[in-house]
Design a protein around this motif. Structure first.
Motif: not given
Ligand SMILES: NC(=O)c1ccc[n+]([C@@H]2O[C@H](COP(=O)([O-])OP(=O)(O)OC[C@H]3O[C@@H](n4cnc5c(N)ncnc54)[C@H](O)[C@@H]3O)[C@@H](O)[C@H]2O)c1
Length: 381
Positions: A21-33
């Motif tokens: 759960f948290k990993g997906r949100w963190l990964g997605k945000w990092l990818k957007l950056l």
């Protein structure tokens, strides 16, 4: 001050528990950056429609058991991350009672395996261990816990998080110093809510499953008061910390609380009522709670340090947190392809609010103007 997008753009970021759960949100945000995001975890939990989360659309996520020391070492030496966020864990109190050995193996020895692999990697600059508010010795008092308070944990899950913190501190003291990276810190947050979570035995996923199958929402501890934070608020804290550590080598190598404020704590009964209002659907049924395992008084985190030194504060109201969470469950129920779109929209909305907040803070203090202009999403930059 933190330069989010510039710091992470092009960085090799490893996330353990990327399938969670948290990993997906963190990964997605990092990818957007603009970061290069990779990691590992077990097979992701599927939602009620039986679909597997579409991880491969976004990042390189390998199925790997953190208890396998050799496999973890091979992964780190093959991928050579600049920064590691360690989130992989058995994260549930109840599951800790059912399988204490597996919980300690995963949460304690798993942390040892990752830290030992990372300290041998000559590229890795920063390691952040994501633990929990439950890592503290629970004195059953009303005051907020500060970072320098004793580690502990009543039940196996909580104790495993306290142990994971002790392991982290031992590696930091024994194998690193200001001249010897990786620079090691830990991040402690409490209950978080948000879309994509289909874990068993968590309130919001349980409610979503009930609503989507037209079953009543059964609540058994209506008066139990808990803090409710949105996942983007905790993730924002982890990323602020990581960015600051990358920018200032050797600084911030300690524990950090990222907790909600007192106003964010509401009873289960009130929370469920707001969910039903936000969703426009759902029937609530309160039932007597059968005798269960010990439930500790919740640990309130004192996050003054993060507020003062990282300018980190939670920015959403309790209603917005619940609305955003409901929006994800509701929108993806009718359109599964919206899985990442809703997350992206919410992350960008949050990032806008964060930029406004940090600009206000900057104009109030002597922060350099360059810091503000670089706190932009990769798209806006
Ligand atoms: N969600 C919360 O409310 C909350 C609160 C406080 C702390 N945390 C902590 O945040 C972290 C992430 O939690 P989450 O909510 O995303 O949970 P989650 O269950 O959704 O994700 C856990 C991740 O760890 C992985 N994992 C579990 N066992 C593993 C193993 N043996 N080998 C490799 N990977 C394994 C899972 O596959 C998954 O990717 C955990 O460390 C948890 O303790 C979560």
């Amino acid at each position: 001050m933190t330069t989010f997008s510039e710091v992470y753009r092009g960085k090799r970021v490893m996330v353990t528990g990327l399938s969670g759960f948290k990993g997906r949100w963190l990964g997605k945000w990092l990818k957007l950056l603009g970061a290069d995001v990779f990691g590992f975890g077990l097979e992701p939990i599927v939602g009620p429609d039986g679909r597997r989360p579409p991880l491969e659309d976004e990042f390189e996520s390998i199925t790997l058991d953190i208890r396998d020391r050799r496999a973890v070492a091979d992964f780190v030496s093959a991928y050579r991350p600049d920064i590691v966020f360690h989130l992989a864990a058995q994260p549930l109190v109840r599951a800790g009672y059912d399988d204490p050995c597996g919980t300690f193996e995963t949460n304690v020895m798993g942390t040892v395996h990752v830290l030992d692999a990372v300290r041998r990697c000559d590229r890795t600059e920063v390691f952040i261990n994501v633990t929990s508010d439950k890592c503290y010795e629970n004195r059953e008092w009303s005051w907020g816990y500060r970072e320098n308070e004793a580690m502990g944990g009543y039940d196996p899950y909580s104790a495993s998080k306290g142990c994971s913190e002790l392991v982290t501190a031992a590696f930091r003291r024994s194998f690193t110093d200001e001249m010897r990276p990786p620079y090691i810190a830990s991040a402690r947050a409490g209950n978080v809510i948000g879309g994509t979570d289909w874990s068993a035995d968590r309130l919001l996923p349980d409610i979503a499953r009930a609503v989507l199958s037209d079953e009543p929402i059964v609540i058994r501890r209506p008066l139990s008061v808990r803090p409710w934070q949105h996942v983007v608020e905790a993730i924002n804290g982890y990323m602020q910390l990581g960015a600051e550590m990358l920018l200032k080598p050797g600084k911030h190598v300690e524990g950090w609380n990222f907790g909600p404020t007192d106003d964010d704590a509401v009873s289960v009964r009130d929370l469920v009522k707001i969910v039903v209002e936000c969703w426009g659907r759902g029937v609530i049924r309160e039932e007597a709670y059968p005798q269960g395992p010990h439930e500790a008084r919740y640990l309130k985190l004192d996050s003054s340090k993060a507020r003062d030194e990282l300018k980190w504060v939670p920015l959403l109201s309790i209603r917005e947190r619940i609305q955003w969470t409901v929006d994800w469950y509701r929108e993806t129920a009718t359109d599964p392809s919206a899985y990442w779109e809703v997350m992206e929209r919410q992350i960008e909305d949050y990032q806008r609010r964060w930029n406004e907040w940090i600009e206000t803070k900057t104009s109030e203090s002597s922060l350099p103007a360059a810091a503000v202009s670089s706190v932009r999403t990769s798209r806006a930059a």
